[in-house]
Design an enzyme around this catalytic site. Structure first.
Site, PDB file in Angstrom:
ATOM      1  N   TRP A 162      12.603  -6.360 -27.060  1.00 10.20           N
ATOM      2  CA  TRP A 162      12.778  -7.357 -28.118  1.00 10.20           C
ATOM      3  C   TRP A 162      11.325  -8.018 -28.400  1.00 10.20           C
ATOM      4  O   TRP A 162      11.145  -8.834 -29.155  1.00 10.20           O
ATOM      5  CB  TRP A 162      13.749  -8.444 -27.640  1.00 10.20           C
ATOM      6  CG  TRP A 162      13.548  -8.781 -26.151  1.00 10.20           C
ATOM      7  CD1 TRP A 162      14.174  -8.638 -25.181  1.00 10.20           C
ATOM      8  CD2 TRP A 162      12.596  -9.696 -25.464  1.00 10.20           C
ATOM      9  NE1 TRP A 162      13.748  -9.022 -23.830  1.00 10.20           N
ATOM     10  CE2 TRP A 162      12.710  -9.615 -24.146  1.00 10.20           C
ATOM     11  CE3 TRP A 162      11.501 -10.414 -26.146  1.00 10.20           C
ATOM     12  CZ2 TRP A 162      11.876 -10.646 -23.409  1.00 10.20           C
ATOM     13  CZ3 TRP A 162      10.695 -11.163 -25.355  1.00 10.20           C
ATOM     14  CH2 TRP A 162      10.860 -11.179 -23.994  1.00 10.20           C
ATOM     15  N   ASN A 163      10.186  -7.565 -27.408  1.00 15.48           N
ATOM     16  CA  ASN A 163       9.187  -8.595 -27.612  1.00 15.48           C
ATOM     17  C   ASN A 163       8.145  -8.202 -28.708  1.00 15.48           C
ATOM     18  O   ASN A 163       7.546  -9.186 -29.215  1.00 15.48           O
ATOM     19  CB  ASN A 163       8.562  -8.452 -26.137  1.00 15.48           C
ATOM     20  CG  ASN A 163       7.900  -7.335 -25.878  1.00 15.48           C
ATOM     21  OD1 ASN A 163       8.255  -6.107 -26.333  1.00 15.48           O
ATOM     22  ND2 ASN A 163       6.775  -7.081 -25.013  1.00 15.48           N
ATOM     23  N   LYS A 186      17.913   2.811 -30.439  1.00 21.76           N
ATOM     24  CA  LYS A 186      18.641   1.789 -29.937  1.00 21.76           C
ATOM     25  C   LYS A 186      17.838   0.591 -30.127  1.00 21.76           C
ATOM     26  O   LYS A 186      16.964   0.261 -29.752  1.00 21.76           O
ATOM     27  CB  LYS A 186      19.256   1.946 -28.508  1.00 21.76           C
ATOM     28  CG  LYS A 186      19.375   0.924 -27.851  1.00 21.76           C
ATOM     29  CD  LYS A 186      20.850   0.080 -28.296  1.00 21.76           C
ATOM     30  CE  LYS A 186      21.029  -1.086 -27.317  1.00 21.76           C
ATOM     31  NZ  LYS A 186      20.267  -2.286 -27.363  1.00 21.76           N
ATOM     32  N   GLY A 241      10.436  -0.703 -21.663  1.00 27.44           N
ATOM     33  CA  GLY A 241      11.167  -1.926 -21.219  1.00 27.44           C
ATOM     34  C   GLY A 241      10.984  -1.797 -19.605  1.00 27.44           C
ATOM     35  O   GLY A 241       9.777  -1.514 -19.103  1.00 27.44           O
ATOM     36  N   SER A 242      11.798  -2.400 -18.837  1.00 31.20           N
ATOM     37  CA  SER A 242      11.389  -2.615 -17.185  1.00 31.20           C
ATOM     38  C   SER A 242      11.491  -1.391 -16.505  1.00 31.20           C
ATOM     39  O   SER A 242      12.098  -0.168 -16.766  1.00 31.20           O
ATOM     40  CB  SER A 242      12.461  -3.283 -16.967  1.00 31.20           C
ATOM     41  OG  SER A 242      13.822  -2.885 -16.548  1.00 31.20           O
ATOM     42  N   GLU A 263       7.259   3.681 -21.139  1.00 30.79           N
ATOM     43  CA  GLU A 263       6.189   2.437 -21.116  1.00 30.79           C
ATOM     44  C   GLU A 263       6.949   1.262 -20.155  1.00 30.79           C
ATOM     45  O   GLU A 263       7.776   0.759 -21.001  1.00 30.79           O
ATOM     46  CB  GLU A 263       5.637   2.186 -22.359  1.00 30.79           C
ATOM     47  CG  GLU A 263       4.702   1.438 -22.366  1.00 30.79           C
ATOM     48  CD  GLU A 263       4.759  -0.174 -22.746  1.00 30.79           C
ATOM     49  OE1 GLU A 263       4.910  -0.927 -21.863  1.00 30.79           O
ATOM     50  OE2 GLU A 263       4.845  -0.391 -23.851  1.00 30.79           O
ATOM     51  N   LEU A 264       6.699   1.210 -18.916  1.00 28.29           N
ATOM     52  CA  LEU A 264       7.511   0.350 -18.149  1.00 28.29           C
ATOM     53  C   LEU A 264       6.400  -1.027 -17.941  1.00 28.29           C
ATOM     54  O   LEU A 264       5.719  -1.405 -18.639  1.00 28.29           O
ATOM     55  CB  LEU A 264       7.846   1.083 -16.847  1.00 28.29           C
ATOM     56  CG  LEU A 264       8.516   2.224 -17.398  1.00 28.29           C
ATOM     57  CD1 LEU A 264       9.045   3.048 -15.820  1.00 28.29           C
ATOM     58  CD2 LEU A 264       9.794   2.060 -18.173  1.00 28.29           C
ATOM     59  N   CYS A 297       3.860  -6.458 -22.032  1.00 28.14           N
ATOM     60  CA  CYS A 297       3.633  -5.751 -20.952  1.00 28.14           C
ATOM     61  C   CYS A 297       2.071  -5.842 -20.412  1.00 28.14           C
ATOM     62  O   CYS A 297       1.946  -5.512 -19.571  1.00 28.14           O
ATOM     63  CB  CYS A 297       4.128  -4.366 -21.287  1.00 28.14           C
ATOM     64  SG  CYS A 297       5.967  -4.446 -21.215  1.00 28.14           S
ATOM     65  N   GLU A 395       5.595  -9.401 -12.297  1.00 27.70           N
ATOM     66  CA  GLU A 395       5.076  -9.567 -13.747  1.00 27.70           C
ATOM     67  C   GLU A 395       6.069 -11.074 -14.241  1.00 27.70           C
ATOM     68  O   GLU A 395       7.158 -10.930 -14.154  1.00 27.70           O
ATOM     69  CB  GLU A 395       5.777  -8.548 -14.635  1.00 27.70           C
ATOM     70  CG  GLU A 395       5.109  -8.564 -16.006  1.00 27.70           C
ATOM     71  CD  GLU A 395       5.390  -7.500 -16.605  1.00 27.70           C
ATOM     72  OE1 GLU A 395       6.843  -6.653 -16.559  1.00 27.70           O
ATOM     73  OE2 GLU A 395       4.900  -7.022 -17.810  1.00 27.70           O
TER      74      GLU A 395
HETATM   75  C1  SIN Z   1       4.487  -4.172 -24.719  1.00 30.18           C
HETATM   76  O1  SIN Z   1       4.466  -5.473 -24.630  1.00 30.18           O
HETATM   77  O2  SIN Z   1       5.184  -3.419 -24.388  1.00 30.18           O
HETATM   78  C2  SIN Z   1       3.443  -3.634 -25.875  1.00 30.18           C
HETATM   79  C3  SIN Z   1       2.316  -4.603 -26.078  1.00 30.18           C
HETATM   80  C4  SIN Z   1       1.453  -3.913 -27.115  1.00 30.18           C
HETATM   81  O3  SIN Z   1       1.551  -2.941 -27.842  1.00 30.18           O
HETATM   82  O4  SIN Z   1       0.437  -4.570 -27.184  1.00 30.18           O
END
Ligand code: SIN
Length: 499
Positions: A162-163, A186, A241-242, A263-264, A297, A395
């Site tokens: 969602w970010n 999804k 995600g996580s 990508e965690l 992230c 985190e």
């Molecule tokens: C993320 O928070 O997973 C991606 C951040 C970004 O693309 O800069």
């Protein structure tokens, strides 16, 4: 139909409360829906179908049916589709930005910035699609001629957070389509409307039915994930995600031996050496720590500042944070929005409380802001952080900046690497030799030197250790969605005819 709390758009037909399968807008087979809320107000802005494994299977079937003809399109044809989709995103940037702000909470300027960032993945991969070369390889066997081709892996399952309601989806769909794959994505339970608007633009861009399918779910997210990971038809899953969920998805994918890219989570070290330019370092730390109110992230999580510059840095950094304007993302002048939900607020508070209990001093913030709405937390600065505090190991994913003092380069690199994850790391220094030395020593997939912002569709994005594997964006991003086929032709070394 828009509800009273729903966004008003220039093109209201971009606000869609349905899922997208085989080129059709559909409800869940069960008829169930879930509510989507605006994190700034806590009020519902609409509903989406609560899909389950049967709906997911229908999307997988649609993607499988579309694959044989889509894989035969040329790279140039796919480039044109992606380019058209890019252009439609840019043409509708205001509306897409408004949707992002409504469901994610980030300020409108940041939301529009995200739309450009997201669209740029389509632009980038539209340029990669026609230049997807194989090799000709000198063979070891006399008479053999060897070449390779790149083939799309097949139907791919994409699970996004969602970010970045737009950018995390385009970063995956762009290379998938460029490679010739068809997609079941999804969308995030908290932010599904942006994804639906993107699907509508895909339709307008002429992307054939079944090539892009969007599944929506909130409570059934795990069930949908399992339907994707356990399907024999889905040949690849890409997940952002996580780390906890990534490990579950990886286990679930083992029976079907899927190609994966994950990508965690991160826990980014952000190091300021005595020899850094103070203003550059402060601005870099503000940009990195508070982007998306700390909910990315790659946000700085542990800010290490060398003793000689520590007090000056703490003062200048805190002054900047004091000038933030926190509020609902659609209000003028707001620089930082709410967190996504109350669990995010509780985590930020827990990290502050733990730090204070162990001797950290709050220079600014540290509290919830219930006067603004249910999910607001003050941008916070804490000094005198120690490595056994909770924030050092987890985190935060929130607007809490902890400043850790350090003495030497060796000490800080050891502290920076003392974590099981390794996504992004940053440091600030004017010493060129130190720049090489430290960049090589930091155990992360990405390093920012004298900058707090490193994300760019042109550069490889991804981590090491428990931050996952695979790279998104860049010339490498498309590799994740294709296989290399080797073709060996024997008996090719005969004499010329007539000789
Ligand atoms: C993320 O928070 O997973 C991606 C951040 C970004 O693309 O800069």
């Amino acid at each position: 139909m828009a509800t009273s709390n729903a966004p008003t758009l220039k093109d209201q037909s971009l606000f869609i409360q349905k899922s997208y399968i085989n080129g059709q807008w559909v409800d869940a087979k069960s008829g169930k829906t879930f509510a989507v809320t605006n994190p700034a107000t806590g009020k519902d802005i609409g509903t989406m179908p609560e899909m389950n494994k049967d709906d997911t299977q229908a999307a997988i079937d649609a993607a499988a049916k579309a694959f044989p003809s889509f894989r035969k399109t040329t790279g140039r044809e796919r480039a044109r589709m992606l380019r058209k989709w890019y252009q439609l995103m840019m043409d509708n940037a205001d509306d897409l930005g408004r949707l992002i702000t409504w469901e994610n909470g980030k300020p409108l300027t940041d939301a529009k910035g995200e739309v450009t960032y997201a669209a740029n993945f389509f632009e980038w991969f539209s340029e990669e699609a026609p230049r997807n070369y194989g090799d000709t390889i000198p063979a070891s066997v006399v008479g053999n001629r060897v070449f390779t081709t790149k083939e799309p892996v097949g139907v791919v399952g994409l699970i996004t957070p969602w970010n970045f309601p737009a950018a995390m989806i385009t970063r995956k769909i762009g290379p998938a389509l460029a490679a010739g794959c068809t997609v079941v994505a999804k969308s995030p339970g908290e932010t599904p409307f942006t994804a639906a608007a993107l699907a509508e633009l895909a339709h307008r861009a002429g992307i054939p039915a079944g090539v892009v399918n969007i599944i929506t779910a909130l409570d059934n997210t795990a069930e949908v994930g399992e339907a994707l990971t356990s399907s024999e038809t889905v040949r690849k899953v890409s997940f952002t995600g996580s780390t906890r969920v990534g490990k579950i998805l990886m286990k679930q994918s083992s029976d079907t031996l899927k190609k994966l890219s994950f990508e965690l989570g991160g826990n980014a070290p952000f190091i300021v050496f005595d020899d850094a330019d103070l203003d550059t370092a402060v601005n870099g730390a503000i940009a990195s720590k508070f982007r998306g109110s700390g909910q990315t992230c790659v946000c700085a999580n542990r800010i290490y500042v060398q003793e000689g510059i520590y007090d000056k840095f703490a003062t200048a950094f805190t002054e900047k944070v004091q000038n933030f304007k926190v509020g609902a993302g659609d209000q003028d002048g707001v620089t930082h929005g709410p967190l996504i939900h109350d669990r995010a607020v509780s985590k930020a508070k827990a990290h502050v409380d733990d730090a204070v209990k162990q001797g950290g001093k709050v220079l600014f913030g540290g509290q919830e802001m219930p006067n603004l709405g249910p999910n607001f937390f003050q941008p916070t600065v804490i000094r005198d952080m120690k490595s056994d505090m909770q924030l050092a190991h987890e985190e935060t994913f929130g607007p809490v900046a902890g400043l850790f003092p350090f003495k030497s380069e060796a000490d800080v690199v050891a502290m920076a690497n003392d974590t099981e994850v390794g996504l992004a790391g940053y440091f600030f220094s004017k010493d060129i030799q130190r720049c090489y030395r430290v960049a090589e020593a930091i155990q992360t997939g990405m390093v920012g030197i004298n900058t707090g912002l490193i994300s760019d569709p042109a550069t490889p994005f991804g981590g090491v250790k428990h931050s996952g594997f695979g790279r998104e964006g860049s010339k490498y991003g498309i590799d994740e969605y294709q296989i290399i086929k080797t073709v060996t032709m024997g008996g090719m070394a005969g004499e010329l005819q007539g000789s």
